[in-house]
Design a protein around this motif. Structure first.
Motif, PDB file in Angstrom:
ATOM      1  N   ALA A 233       0.838  -1.194   0.000  1.00  0.00           N
ATOM      2  CA  ALA A 233       0.000   0.000   0.000  1.00  0.00           C
ATOM      3  C   ALA A 233       0.872   1.242   0.000  1.00  0.00           C
ATOM      4  CB  ALA A 233      -0.930  -0.009   1.213  1.00  0.00           C
ATOM      5  N   MET A 234       0.284   2.386  -0.440  1.00  0.00           N
ATOM      6  CA  MET A 234       1.042   3.633  -0.521  1.00  0.00           C
ATOM      7  C   MET A 234       1.660   4.022   0.818  1.00  0.00           C
ATOM      8  SD  MET A 234       1.156   4.744  -3.574  1.00  0.00           S
ATOM      9  CE  MET A 234       1.306   2.984  -3.925  1.00  0.00           C
ATOM     10  N   LEU A 235       0.899   3.834   1.872  1.00  0.00           N
ATOM     11  CA  LEU A 235       1.401   4.195   3.195  1.00  0.00           C
ATOM     12  C   LEU A 235       2.675   3.427   3.519  1.00  0.00           C
ATOM     13  CD1 LEU A 235       0.969   5.862   5.721  1.00  0.00           C
ATOM     14  CD2 LEU A 235      -0.557   4.075   6.584  1.00  0.00           C
ATOM     15  N   SER A 236       2.741   2.169   3.073  1.00  0.00           N
ATOM     16  CA  SER A 236       3.951   1.379   3.297  1.00  0.00           C
ATOM     17  C   SER A 236       5.150   2.029   2.621  1.00  0.00           C
ATOM     18  CB  SER A 236       3.764  -0.037   2.743  1.00  0.00           C
ATOM     19  OG  SER A 236       2.738  -0.714   3.408  1.00  0.00           O
ATOM     20  N   GLY A 237       4.944   2.613   1.448  1.00  0.00           N
ATOM     21  CA  GLY A 237       6.043   3.276   0.746  1.00  0.00           C
ATOM     22  C   GLY A 237       6.637   4.397   1.574  1.00  0.00           C
ATOM     23  N   PHE A 238       5.770   5.225   2.175  1.00  0.00           N
ATOM     24  CA  PHE A 238       6.257   6.312   3.014  1.00  0.00           C
ATOM     25  C   PHE A 238       6.945   5.773   4.271  1.00  0.00           C
ATOM     26  CE2 PHE A 238       3.091   8.834   0.622  1.00  0.00           C
ATOM     27  CZ  PHE A 238       3.896   9.902   0.274  1.00  0.00           C
ATOM     28  N   ILE A 239       6.421   4.678   4.796  1.00  0.00           N
ATOM     29  CA  ILE A 239       7.019   4.102   6.011  1.00  0.00           C
ATOM     30  C   ILE A 239       8.415   3.556   5.714  1.00  0.00           C
ATOM     31  CG2 ILE A 239       6.816   2.275   7.731  1.00  0.00           C
ATOM     32  CD1 ILE A 239       3.735   2.557   7.410  1.00  0.00           C
ATOM     33  N   TYR A 240       8.548   2.761   4.640  1.00  0.00           N
ATOM     34  CA  TYR A 240       9.855   2.201   4.299  1.00  0.00           C
ATOM     35  C   TYR A 240      10.855   3.302   3.936  1.00  0.00           C
ATOM     36  CZ  TYR A 240       7.810  -2.480   4.236  1.00  0.00           C
ATOM     37  OH  TYR A 240       7.196  -3.647   4.595  1.00  0.00           O
ATOM     38  N   SER A 241      10.374   4.321   3.239  1.00  0.00           N
ATOM     39  CA  SER A 241      11.249   5.447   2.910  1.00  0.00           C
ATOM     40  C   SER A 241      11.716   6.154   4.183  1.00  0.00           C
ATOM     41  CB  SER A 241      10.518   6.437   1.996  1.00  0.00           C
ATOM     42  OG  SER A 241      11.334   7.545   1.692  1.00  0.00           O
ATOM     43  N   GLY A 242      10.779   6.342   5.125  1.00  0.00           N
ATOM     44  CA  GLY A 242      11.138   6.970   6.391  1.00  0.00           C
ATOM     45  C   GLY A 242      12.151   6.145   7.166  1.00  0.00           C
ATOM     46  N   LEU A 243      11.945   4.817   7.208  1.00  0.00           N
ATOM     47  CA  LEU A 243      12.909   3.938   7.871  1.00  0.00           C
ATOM     48  C   LEU A 243      14.261   3.991   7.173  1.00  0.00           C
ATOM     49  CD1 LEU A 243      10.664   0.833   8.663  1.00  0.00           C
ATOM     50  CD2 LEU A 243      11.833   2.276  10.343  1.00  0.00           C
ATOM     51  N   GLY A 244      14.229   4.070   5.844  1.00  0.00           N
ATOM     52  CA  GLY A 244      15.487   4.201   5.101  1.00  0.00           C
ATOM     53  C   GLY A 244      16.233   5.466   5.493  1.00  0.00           C
ATOM     54  N   ARG A 245      15.497   6.567   5.620  1.00  0.00           N
ATOM     55  CA  ARG A 245      16.113   7.840   6.018  1.00  0.00           C
ATOM     56  C   ARG A 245      16.688   7.752   7.435  1.00  0.00           C
ATOM     57  NH1 ARG A 245      18.569  11.799   3.979  1.00  0.00           N
ATOM     58  NH2 ARG A 245      16.950  11.991   2.374  1.00  0.00           N
ATOM     59  N   VAL A 246      15.937   7.142   8.349  1.00  0.00           N
ATOM     60  CA  VAL A 246      16.398   7.022   9.739  1.00  0.00           C
ATOM     61  C   VAL A 246      17.705   6.252   9.815  1.00  0.00           C
ATOM     62  CG1 VAL A 246      15.899   5.936  11.966  1.00  0.00           C
ATOM     63  CG2 VAL A 246      14.126   7.252  10.801  1.00  0.00           C
ATOM     64  N   HIS A 247      17.752   5.084   9.169  1.00  0.00           N
ATOM     65  CA  HIS A 247      18.961   4.257   9.233  1.00  0.00           C
ATOM     66  C   HIS A 247      20.109   4.880   8.452  1.00  0.00           C
ATOM     67  CE1 HIS A 247      17.104   1.038  11.485  1.00  0.00           C
ATOM     68  NE2 HIS A 247      16.086   0.995  10.640  1.00  0.00           N
ATOM     69  N   LEU A 248      19.789   5.640   7.431  1.00  0.00           N
ATOM     70  CA  LEU A 248      20.835   6.350   6.684  1.00  0.00           C
ATOM     71  C   LEU A 248      21.487   7.403   7.576  1.00  0.00           C
ATOM     72  CD1 LEU A 248      22.163   6.656   3.886  1.00  0.00           C
ATOM     73  CD2 LEU A 248      20.413   8.350   3.333  1.00  0.00           C
ATOM     74  N   GLU A 249      20.670   8.131   8.326  1.00  0.00           N
ATOM     75  CA  GLU A 249      21.206   9.148   9.238  1.00  0.00           C
ATOM     76  C   GLU A 249      22.043   8.504  10.342  1.00  0.00           C
ATOM     77  OE1 GLU A 249      21.128  12.318   8.936  1.00  0.00           O
ATOM     78  OE2 GLU A 249      19.701  12.514   7.276  1.00  0.00           O
ATOM     79  N   LYS A 250      21.693   7.264  10.722  1.00  0.00           N
ATOM     80  CA  LYS A 250      22.448   6.548  11.761  1.00  0.00           C
ATOM     81  C   LYS A 250      23.629   5.781  11.169  1.00  0.00           C
ATOM     82  CE  LYS A 250      19.942   4.470  14.924  1.00  0.00           C
ATOM     83  NZ  LYS A 250      18.877   3.611  15.524  1.00  0.00           N
ATOM     84  N   LYS A 251      23.854   5.953   9.851  1.00  0.00           N
ATOM     85  CA  LYS A 251      24.955   5.287   9.125  1.00  0.00           C
ATOM     86  C   LYS A 251      24.817   3.768   9.147  1.00  0.00           C
ATOM     87  CE  LYS A 251      27.058   9.183   8.202  1.00  0.00           C
ATOM     88  NZ  LYS A 251      26.086  10.085   8.844  1.00  0.00           N
ATOM     89  N   GLU A 252      23.594   3.276   9.298  1.00  0.00           N
ATOM     90  CA  GLU A 252      23.321   1.840   9.237  1.00  0.00           C
ATOM     91  C   GLU A 252      22.924   1.513   7.798  1.00  0.00           C
ATOM     92  OE1 GLU A 252      21.718   1.643  13.874  1.00  0.00           O
ATOM     93  OE2 GLU A 252      20.290   1.508  12.207  1.00  0.00           O
ATOM     94  N   MET A 253      23.937   1.424   6.957  1.00  0.00           N
ATOM     95  CA  MET A 253      23.735   1.422   5.510  1.00  0.00           C
ATOM     96  C   MET A 253      22.974   0.183   5.016  1.00  0.00           C
ATOM     97  SD  MET A 253      25.043   4.295   4.905  1.00  0.00           S
ATOM     98  CE  MET A 253      25.259   4.412   3.118  1.00  0.00           C
ATOM     99  N   THR A 254      23.267  -0.977   5.583  1.00  0.00           N
ATOM    100  CA  THR A 254      22.619  -2.204   5.100  1.00  0.00           C
ATOM    101  C   THR A 254      21.115  -2.172   5.351  1.00  0.00           C
ATOM    102  OG1 THR A 254      24.634  -3.487   5.512  1.00  0.00           O
ATOM    103  CG2 THR A 254      22.572  -4.712   5.288  1.00  0.00           C
ATOM    104  N   ILE A 255      20.741  -1.813   6.589  1.00  0.00           N
ATOM    105  CA  ILE A 255      19.306  -1.754   6.926  1.00  0.00           C
ATOM    106  C   ILE A 255      18.622  -0.644   6.135  1.00  0.00           C
ATOM    107  CG2 ILE A 255      17.637  -1.523   8.803  1.00  0.00           C
ATOM    108  CD1 ILE A 255      19.792  -2.408  10.729  1.00  0.00           C
TER     109      ILE A 255
END
Length: 523
Positions: A233-255
C-alpha cells in the motif's frame, strides 16, 4: 380484520426485505470502496480511478455518490493532479451540504485543506481547516466526531511541518492519536488511522533528529498496517522510505538499503508523485553517501524530474483555482499580474539606466571599484541580513498574499541557498528552486520581486556572476581561462549569454573587467 393483519404482515415483510437489500448494497459498496482505496490503488491507480468512476455512475444513494467522488479525488491527489482532485472534492461537498451530512462536510473540508497545503496556498488551506473544526461540532455521532477531529489534528500537524515547527507538529499528531484510539466502531478503521498517525509521528521525529523514536513510530505503523491492507500500500512506501532515512542518518547502511529497496518497489508501480519525490531523494542521498556517483546521478535525476513535474502540476492547479473556484482570487490575481508587469517594466528601465550610466568612460575606474566592493563576500552577507531585517519595513499591504511567517521562512531559506553553489546547476529553474525551498512558484516569485526587487533569472544570474568573480580573484588560473570555460563553471549554457549577463550586471564585458582587475592588483 384478517385482511388488515395480512396487509400489515406483508408491509412488514416488504420493509424487512428492503432494509436487508439496503444493508447488502451498503456492504457491497463499502467492500469495493475500501479494496479500491487501499489495495487496487497501490498496484494500478488508473484502474482504481476507473472503478471509482463506475461506483459514482451506478450508485443511486447520495452517500455512495459522495464517497465515490471523494475516492476519485483522493486518487487524483496521489497522481499529483491536484486540479482534478479539487474538482471532484467540490462536487462531493455540494452533495454533503445539500443533505446536511456534517461528518462528510468535515472530512471534505479537511481534504481540501490538504490540497491547498500541497499547492502551497497555506492561508486558503487553513480556512478550510477552520471550517472542518466548526462543522465537526455539528456531528451528532460521537465516534464520527472523534474520527474527524483526529483527522483535523493530523492536518494541523502537516501545516506545522511546512512551517518547520516540529514540536507543535508532534503535539498536534499526539492529539490526533488520542482521538483515533477512542474509535470503537471499527477495529479496521482504527488501525488504519493509527498507522497513518504513527507514520506522521515518525516523520515529525525525523524533523526533530530523534532517530530512535522515529524508527519506533515507523515500525508501529507497519504493525498496524499489516492488519488492514496489503504490504504494498502507498502508506507502506512512506514508512519504508522513512525507515530508510532514519537508518541512513544513523549510518546503518545495510538496513537503510533494505528499506529503500522496498520503498522503491512500491514507488515504481505507483503514480504518486509525492512518494516518488521522497523515495528518489532518499535513494540519491544513500548513493551519494555510498560514493556511488553513477547511481547517485540516476536517482537524483529521477528526483529532479518528479519534483519538476509536481511543481508543474501545482502551478496548473493554482491557475485553475484562481480562474474557476475563486472569483475574488481571480480579481486579485489580475491585480497581481498588473503589478508584476509594472515591476518588470520598472526593473528593465532600471537596468537600462544602469547600463547607460556605466558606459561613460569618465567613471569606469570608480565603477570597477564599486563592483568589486559589492561583490565582496562580507558585504554580500551584510546586504542579505539587511534584506531579512527590512521585511517588516518594506511590506505593501495591498500586495500581501501570504502570512509573515511564510515570507520570513522563504527569505531565510533563500539565504541558506545563497551560501551554497547550487545556483551554478544549469537545470536550476523557478519550479525546482520552489521545490527545494518547500514552497510554490507564486509565493517564491512574489518574495523575489517584493523584497529583492528581482525576478528569478536576475536573482540566479547575479549569484552566478558574483561566484565567478570570486573564483577569478581567488585562483590565478581563472584569469587565463576562455570565456566558455568561465561560463560553464558558473552555470551558463554559452559564453555569449555569459558575456551579456556579465555586462548587464557589472557594467563591463568580461575581458574589460579582467583588464581592470589586473590593473588594480598591479597598482
Amino acid at each position: 380484520m384478517k385482511f388488515i393483519k395480512t396487509l400489515l404482515f406483508s408491509c412488514l415483510s416488504i420493509s424487512s426485505v428492503i432494509a436487508q437489500k439496503d444493508t447488502d448494497i451498503n456492504r457491497k459498496f463499502d467492500s469495493i470502496y475500501f479494496a479500491t482505496a487501499v489495495n487496487t490503488a497501490a498496484g494500478d491507480i488508473n484502474k482504481a480511478i476507473r472503478i471509482a468512476d463506475s461506483l459514482h455512475k451506478h450508485s443511486k444513494l447520495a452517500i455512495h455518490q459522495l464517497k465515490a467522488l471523494m475516492l476519485s479525488s483522493s486518487l487524483f491527489q496521489q497522481k499529483g493532479d491536484i486540479k482534478k482532485s479539487v474538482q471532484y472534492a467540490v462536487k462531493a461537498d455540494s452533495i454533503a451540504v445539500k443533505h446536511k451530512n456534517y461528518d462528510w462536510e468535515a472530512r471534505i473540508a479537511g481534504f481540501l485543506s490538504t490540497q491547498y497545503r500541497i499547492m502551497g496556498l497555506y492561508e486558503e488551506g487553513e480556512e478550510y481547516l477552520e471550517k472542518g473544526k466548526n462543522v465537526s461540532h455539528k456531528i451528532e455521532n460521537e465516534q464520527m466526531k472523534k474520527l474527524y477531529l483526529g483527522m483535523i489534528y493530523q492536518e494541523t500537524a502537516y501545516y506545522e511541518i511546512e512551517y518547520e515547527q516540529y514540536k507543535k507538529a508532534y503535539k498536534a499528531a499526539k492529539s490526533a492519536d488520542d482521538y483515533f484510539n477512542q474509535l470503537v466502531y471499527s477495529e479496521q478503521d482504527r488501525d488504519y488511522f493509527l498507522a497513518t498517525n504513527e507514520q506522521l509521528l515518525g516523520r515529525v521525529c525525523i524533523g526533530l533528529n530523534k532517530w530512535d523514536e522515529a524508527s519506533e513510530h515507523y515500525n508501529k505503523a507497519l504493525g498496524k498496517l499489516t492488519k488492514v491492507t496489503q504490504e504494498n500500500a502507498m502508506l507502506s512506501g512512506f514508512i519504508y522510505s522513512g525507515l530508510g532515512r532514519v537508518h541512513l542518518e544513523k549510518k546503518e547502511m545495510t538496513i537503510a538499503f533494505e528499506n529503500l529497496l522496498k520503498a522503491e518497489e512500491i514507488v515504481e508501480n505507483s503514480d504518486y508523485l509525492e512518494l516518488k519525490i521522497e523515495v528518489y531523494k532518499t535513494l540519491a542521498d544513500y548513493y551519494q553517501l555510498s560514493k556511488d556517483i553513477v547511481k547517485y546521478a540516476k536517482y537524483n535525476d529521477k528526483y529532479v524530474e518528479a519534483l519538476a513535474l509536481s511543481e508543474k502540476k501545482k502551478k496548473e492547479s493554482i491557475t485553475d483555482f484562481v480562474n474557476t473556484t475563486k472569483s475574488k482570487g481571480k480579481i486579485l490575481a489580475q491585480n497581481r499580474n498588473v503589478l508584476l508587469i509594472v515591476s518588470i517594466v520598472l526593473s528593465i528601465l532600471i537596468v537600462l539606466t544602469f547600463i547607460w550610466q556605466r558606459r561613460s568612460r569618465k567613471h569606469e575606474r570608480e565603477r570597477f571599484r564599486e563592483v568589486m566592493s559589492r561583490m565582496r563576500q562580507a558585504q554580500f552577507e551584510k546586504e542579505q541580513e539587511q534584506t531579512v531585517i527590512a521585511v517588516s519595513e518594506r511590506k505593501d499591504p495591498n500586495r500581501k498574499i501570504m502570512s509573515d511567517a511564510i515570507e520570513a521562512k522563504i527569505l531565510k531559506d533563500l539565504k541558506d541557498f545563497e551560501r551554497g553553489n547550487k545556483y551554478t546547476d544549469k537545470q536550476i529553474s523557478l519550479p525546482i528552486l520552489a521545490g527545494m525551498l518547500k514552497t510554490n512558484t507564486k509565493y517564491l516569485s512574489h518574495v523575489l520581486n517584493t523584497y529583492l526587487n528581482k525576478d528569478f533569472n536576475t536573482y540566479i544570474n547575479e549569484l552566478r556572476i558574483k561566484y565567478i568573480i570570486e573564483k577569478i580573484e581567488q585562483d590565478e588560473r581563472f584569469k587565463n581561462y576562455k570565456l566558455s570555460v568561465l561560463a560553464e563553471e558558473c552555470g551558463f549554457s554559452s559564453h555569449s549569454k555569459f558575456s551579456a549577463v556579465f555586462k548587464a550586471i557589472t557594467g563591463f564585458s568580461p575581458s574589460t573587467f579582467l583588464a581592470y582587475l589586473e590593473e588594480s592588483k598591479s597598482a
